[in-house]
Design a protein around this motif. Structure first.
Motif, PDB file in Angstrom:
ATOM      1  N   SER A  48       0.842  -1.192   0.000  1.00  0.00           N
ATOM      2  CA  SER A  48       0.000   0.000   0.000  1.00  0.00           C
ATOM      3  C   SER A  48       0.881   1.247   0.000  1.00  0.00           C
ATOM      4  O   SER A  48       1.686   1.446   0.910  1.00  0.00           O
ATOM      5  CB  SER A  48      -0.912   0.005   1.232  1.00  0.00           C
ATOM      6  OG  SER A  48      -1.598   1.231   1.321  1.00  0.00           O
ATOM      7  N   ARG A  53       1.296  -0.794   4.440  1.00  0.00           N
ATOM      8  CA  ARG A  53       0.881  -2.070   5.022  1.00  0.00           C
ATOM      9  C   ARG A  53       0.840  -3.123   3.935  1.00  0.00           C
ATOM     10  O   ARG A  53       0.574  -2.838   2.769  1.00  0.00           O
ATOM     11  CB  ARG A  53      -0.476  -1.937   5.690  1.00  0.00           C
ATOM     12  CG  ARG A  53      -0.399  -1.057   6.921  1.00  0.00           C
ATOM     13  CD  ARG A  53      -1.660  -1.047   7.685  1.00  0.00           C
ATOM     14  NE  ARG A  53      -1.503  -0.168   8.836  1.00  0.00           N
ATOM     15  CZ  ARG A  53      -2.474   0.248   9.568  1.00  0.00           C
ATOM     16  NH1 ARG A  53      -3.720  -0.107   9.300  1.00  0.00           N
ATOM     17  NH2 ARG A  53      -2.251   1.029  10.590  1.00  0.00           N
ATOM     18  N   SER A  54       1.087  -4.350   4.336  1.00  0.00           N
ATOM     19  CA  SER A  54       1.062  -5.471   3.403  1.00  0.00           C
ATOM     20  C   SER A  54      -0.356  -5.988   3.228  1.00  0.00           C
ATOM     21  O   SER A  54      -1.210  -5.799   4.093  1.00  0.00           O
ATOM     22  CB  SER A  54       1.941  -6.607   3.925  1.00  0.00           C
ATOM     23  OG  SER A  54       3.262  -6.167   4.097  1.00  0.00           O
ATOM     24  N   THR A  55      -0.596  -6.653   2.123  1.00  0.00           N
ATOM     25  CA  THR A  55      -1.865  -7.329   1.876  1.00  0.00           C
ATOM     26  C   THR A  55      -1.582  -8.817   1.806  1.00  0.00           C
ATOM     27  O   THR A  55      -0.636  -9.239   1.140  1.00  0.00           O
ATOM     28  CB  THR A  55      -2.489  -6.866   0.548  1.00  0.00           C
ATOM     29  OG1 THR A  55      -2.712  -5.448   0.622  1.00  0.00           O
ATOM     30  CG2 THR A  55      -3.802  -7.580   0.274  1.00  0.00           C
ATOM     31  N   LYS A  72      -6.859  -9.445   2.388  1.00  0.00           N
ATOM     32  CA  LYS A  72      -7.065  -8.437   3.432  1.00  0.00           C
ATOM     33  C   LYS A  72      -5.768  -7.687   3.697  1.00  0.00           C
ATOM     34  O   LYS A  72      -4.703  -8.282   3.757  1.00  0.00           O
ATOM     35  CB  LYS A  72      -7.536  -9.114   4.714  1.00  0.00           C
ATOM     36  CG  LYS A  72      -7.856  -8.136   5.823  1.00  0.00           C
ATOM     37  CD  LYS A  72      -8.402  -8.835   7.033  1.00  0.00           C
ATOM     38  CE  LYS A  72      -8.732  -7.807   8.104  1.00  0.00           C
ATOM     39  NZ  LYS A  72      -9.245  -8.411   9.306  1.00  0.00           N
ATOM     40  N   LYS A  73      -5.920  -6.379   3.884  1.00  0.00           N
ATOM     41  CA  LYS A  73      -4.770  -5.576   4.275  1.00  0.00           C
ATOM     42  C   LYS A  73      -4.440  -5.889   5.733  1.00  0.00           C
ATOM     43  O   LYS A  73      -5.340  -5.983   6.577  1.00  0.00           O
ATOM     44  CB  LYS A  73      -5.072  -4.091   4.129  1.00  0.00           C
ATOM     45  CG  LYS A  73      -3.850  -3.208   4.380  1.00  0.00           C
ATOM     46  CD  LYS A  73      -4.185  -1.735   4.433  1.00  0.00           C
ATOM     47  CE  LYS A  73      -4.310  -1.159   3.066  1.00  0.00           C
ATOM     48  NZ  LYS A  73      -4.375   0.327   3.105  1.00  0.00           N
ATOM     49  N   THR A 169      -3.115 -10.438  -4.041  1.00  0.00           N
ATOM     50  CA  THR A 169      -2.228  -9.544  -3.304  1.00  0.00           C
ATOM     51  C   THR A 169      -1.495  -8.519  -4.158  1.00  0.00           C
ATOM     52  O   THR A 169      -0.916  -7.585  -3.615  1.00  0.00           O
ATOM     53  CB  THR A 169      -1.175 -10.359  -2.523  1.00  0.00           C
ATOM     54  OG1 THR A 169      -0.396 -11.120  -3.442  1.00  0.00           O
ATOM     55  CG2 THR A 169      -1.835 -11.262  -1.501  1.00  0.00           C
TER      56      THR A 169
END
Length: 186
Positions: A48, A53-55, A72-73, A169
């Motif tokens: 992001s 933040r990772s997904t 989901k994030k 992702t």
């Protein structure tokens, strides 16, 4: 399943509206003669651009048929790609355990360890390198390792070109996307 609410009914209605306008899309369920449970999990790292933040995402299959998926994030920022993968793996393991319990309640429990395919060697629980500088990563790592040691889950490595969860992702090419849809039975 145990206490449906209006939000759940709204989600069902949204799905039904989607199905109504896409009559040629759907999932194909085939009888393969086994009740094996397997999944594919992946996470991007700091994907992001707004909050880094990772997904994470996963697909799960029962008897070779796609039954659940999620993207989901993650709630926290991961400082390494391995930390993001552990978060995604822990979510995938939880889903596989839920499916295993559900199948056992229905009298169809899997007879062998469940496979959860991951394309990051650094994050696979066999790796003795410690990534748990923070509490949440340590908890995820121990949770995943516990299920691995109990031989409930197995983590076979899969190369990125065969990783189905990539479509959940990150941006993928049209060719990869269409190939993934075919492999997912859509």
């Amino acid at each position: 399943m145990h206490s449906p609410s209006e939000d759940h009914m709204g989600a069902v209605m949204r799905i039904l509206r989607y199905l109504k306008v896409t009559p040629r899309k759907g999932l194909m369920f085939c009888k393969y003669g086994h009740t094996d449970v397997e999944g594919y999990t992946d996470a991007d790292w700091a994907g992001s651009v707004t909050d880094r933040r990772s997904t994470s995402g996963y697909f799960t299959f029962v008897s070779g048929n796609l039954v659940t998926w999620r993207s989901k994030k993650q709630k926290v920022v991961s400082r390494s790609s391995a930390k993001g993968e552990y978060r995604g793996m822990a979510q995938g393991v939880c889903e596989l355990l839920w499916l295993r319990r559900l199948l056992r309640d229905l009298g169809f429990g899997p007879r062998k360890p469940m496979d959860l395919y991951c394309d990051k060697k650094a994050a696979i629980a066999h790796n003795p390198v410690q990534y748990d500088r923070t509490k949440y990563v340590e908890v995820d790592r121990h949770f995943v390792k516990e299920k691995l040691d109990a031989e409930i889950i197995y983590f076979p490595f899969i190369s990125s070109e065969y990783q189905l969860a990539d479509v959940l992702t990150k941006a993928v090419s049209t060719t990869v996307f269409l190939n993934s849809l075919d492999k997912l039975g859509m």
